[in-house]
Design a protein around this motif. Structure first.
Motif, PDB file in Angstrom:
ATOM      1  N   ASP A 205       6.539 -13.905 -23.393  1.00  5.31           N
ATOM      2  CA  ASP A 205       5.916 -14.131 -22.095  1.00  5.31           C
ATOM      3  C   ASP A 205       5.088 -12.926 -21.645  1.00  5.31           C
ATOM      4  O   ASP A 205       5.467 -11.769 -21.845  1.00  5.31           O
ATOM      5  CB  ASP A 205       6.993 -14.438 -21.055  1.00  5.31           C
ATOM      6  CG  ASP A 205       6.377 -15.006 -19.794  1.00  5.31           C
ATOM      7  OD1 ASP A 205       5.788 -16.097 -19.876  1.00  5.31           O
ATOM      8  OD2 ASP A 205       6.451 -14.344 -18.737  1.00  5.31           O
TER       9      ASP A 205
ATOM     10  N   GLU B 154       1.626 -12.958 -25.369  1.00  8.22           N
ATOM     11  CA  GLU B 154       0.764 -13.538 -24.326  1.00  8.22           C
ATOM     12  C   GLU B 154       0.380 -12.448 -23.325  1.00  8.22           C
ATOM     13  O   GLU B 154       1.054 -11.427 -23.226  1.00  8.22           O
ATOM     14  CB  GLU B 154       1.540 -14.586 -23.512  1.00  8.22           C
ATOM     15  CG  GLU B 154       1.882 -15.861 -24.210  1.00  8.22           C
ATOM     16  CD  GLU B 154       2.543 -16.835 -23.211  1.00  8.22           C
ATOM     17  OE1 GLU B 154       2.443 -18.026 -23.463  1.00  8.22           O
ATOM     18  OE2 GLU B 154       3.152 -16.408 -22.220  1.00  8.22           O
TER      19      GLU B 154
ATOM     20  N   ASP C 294       7.646 -21.246 -26.154  1.00  4.72           N
ATOM     21  CA  ASP C 294       6.763 -20.592 -25.188  1.00  4.72           C
ATOM     22  C   ASP C 294       7.565 -19.785 -24.166  1.00  4.72           C
ATOM     23  O   ASP C 294       8.730 -20.102 -23.912  1.00  4.72           O
ATOM     24  CB  ASP C 294       5.968 -21.692 -24.455  1.00  4.72           C
ATOM     25  CG  ASP C 294       4.639 -21.202 -23.906  1.00  4.72           C
ATOM     26  OD1 ASP C 294       4.364 -19.994 -23.956  1.00  4.72           O
ATOM     27  OD2 ASP C 294       3.864 -22.061 -23.432  1.00  4.72           O
ATOM     28  N   ASP C 295       6.928 -18.771 -23.589  1.00  2.46           N
ATOM     29  CA  ASP C 295       7.541 -17.994 -22.506  1.00  2.46           C
ATOM     30  C   ASP C 295       8.914 -17.477 -22.894  1.00  2.46           C
ATOM     31  O   ASP C 295       9.828 -17.410 -22.064  1.00  2.46           O
ATOM     32  CB  ASP C 295       7.673 -18.839 -21.221  1.00  2.46           C
ATOM     33  CG  ASP C 295       6.356 -19.428 -20.780  1.00  2.46           C
ATOM     34  OD1 ASP C 295       5.310 -18.943 -21.241  1.00  2.46           O
ATOM     35  OD2 ASP C 295       6.376 -20.372 -19.975  1.00  2.46           O
TER      36      ASP C 295
HETATM   37 MG    MG Z   1       3.472 -18.991 -22.144  1.00  2.77          MG
END
Ligand code: MG
Ligand code: C2E
Ligand code: MG
Ligand code: MG
Length: 280
Positions: A199, A233, A176-177
């Motif tokens: 991200d 995202e 993630d990110d």
């Molecule tokens: Mg994220």
């Protein structure tokens, strides 16, 4: 007179410090109570395939509504929960709830949940996940765990073991990110991650900052060379969407396709799957 003023300032500072500490203690107590009183719930943000805009799943995001404080964002209470040792029980609840919801939805809808670095070092995590999968008769590939690069900070070598055991359950692991943390590109070739999530900060600025385009391009390339899929995202506009699709992102997440929704709203979206495209 100088001396007196000095004392006044010292007293002022110390009382401010004291009230800060009291606030913190109250916050911690509220958080402990929230766990006991089950004040949390999950919301679900749609994940959409870039190629045909079909719904492929949801990311489960935790929400805390305190009777007096109101809505407290996860970025505020999760770090505190981690510090005071509450993240294991909160995290277990998130896993249980995500499995229950995922099992109520048809294939191929997946549910992704966030796992904090403190949970990843727990050798019991794969067991917890495997028990939940069994309890709800959920195939592992309908569940996805999202971890951040922070999991490799101060890693004693157990992190990769835990991730590998989770993969053996068929569970997907997304980083993630990606790009915002302590980029651990060296870990990518260990074949534990099936997905990179770019991200939202890169995505939203890609239109105005050419260097972000270059970053996204190299993340996509990196992912493809390790046979990972890529999620973008923070896609808020049709332009963001078109740009990310052209750059080769596989999955799109962001306000354009939906804010995090209550279970009921998400469920309606699942039931309406025959409405093929998410936007015209
Ligand atoms: Mg994220
Ligand atoms: P994340 O996992 O990167 O989740 C994405 C965040 O971006 C969510 O914020 C989501 O509401 C927000 N977002 C999604 N699309 C857009 C968009 O188009 N524009 C903008 N501006 N924002 C968008 P949220 O729900 O406040 O969560 C923040 C972070 O808190 C999450 O970041 C995750 O790191 C953490 N978190 C949330 N739920 C959980 C949980 O159950 N467990 C753990 N350990 N962490 C969680
Ligand atoms: Mg996430
Ligand atoms: Mg984030």
């Amino acid at each position: 007179e100088a001396k007196g003023a000095g004392r006044g300032i010292a007293r002022y500072f110390s009382s401010e410090l004291q009230s800060e500490q009291e606030d913190r203690v109250r916050f911690e107590n509220d958080l402990r109570q929230a766990v006991a009183a089950k004040q949390f719930h999950l919301v679900f943000q749609p994940l959409v395939a870039a190629k045909d805009q079909k719904l492929v799943g949801f990311e489960a995001l935790i929400r805390w509504n305190h009777p007096q404080r109101g809505f407290v964002p996860p970025n505020v209470f999760i770090p505190v929960a981690e510090e005071i040792g509450l993240m294991t029980s909160i995290g277990e609840w998130v896993i249980e709830e995500s499995c229950r919801v995922a099992a109520s939805w048809p294939e191929p809808i997946t549910v992704a949940l966030n796992v904090s670095p403190k949970q990843i070092v727990m050798p019991a995590l794969p067991n917890t996940v495997s028990q939940c999968l069994a309890r709800y008769k959920l195939p592992g590939n309908r569940l996805e765990l999202e971890v951040t690069e922070g999991i490799f900070l101060g890693d004693k070598g157990s992190t990769l073991d835990v991730l590998k055991r989770l993969r053996q359950l068929g569970v997907g692991i997304a980083l993630d990110d990606f790009g915002t943390g302590y980029s651990s590109i060296g870990y990518l070739n260990k074949a534990v991650f099936h997905k990179l999530k770019i991200d939202g900060s890169f995505v939203r600025e890609a239109g105005t900052r050419p260097e972000n385009l270059a970053i996204i391009q190299s993340i996509v390339q990196l992912a493809k060379s390790f046979r990972m899929t890529v999620t973008a995202e923070g896609v808020e506009t049709a332009e963001d969407f078109e740009r990310m699709r052209e750059l080769g992102c596989d999955v799109i997440q962001g306000y354009l396709f939906g804010r995090p929704l209550s279970f009921e709203r998400a469920n309606e979206m699942v039931l309406g799957l025959s409405a093929r495209r998410m936007i015209a």
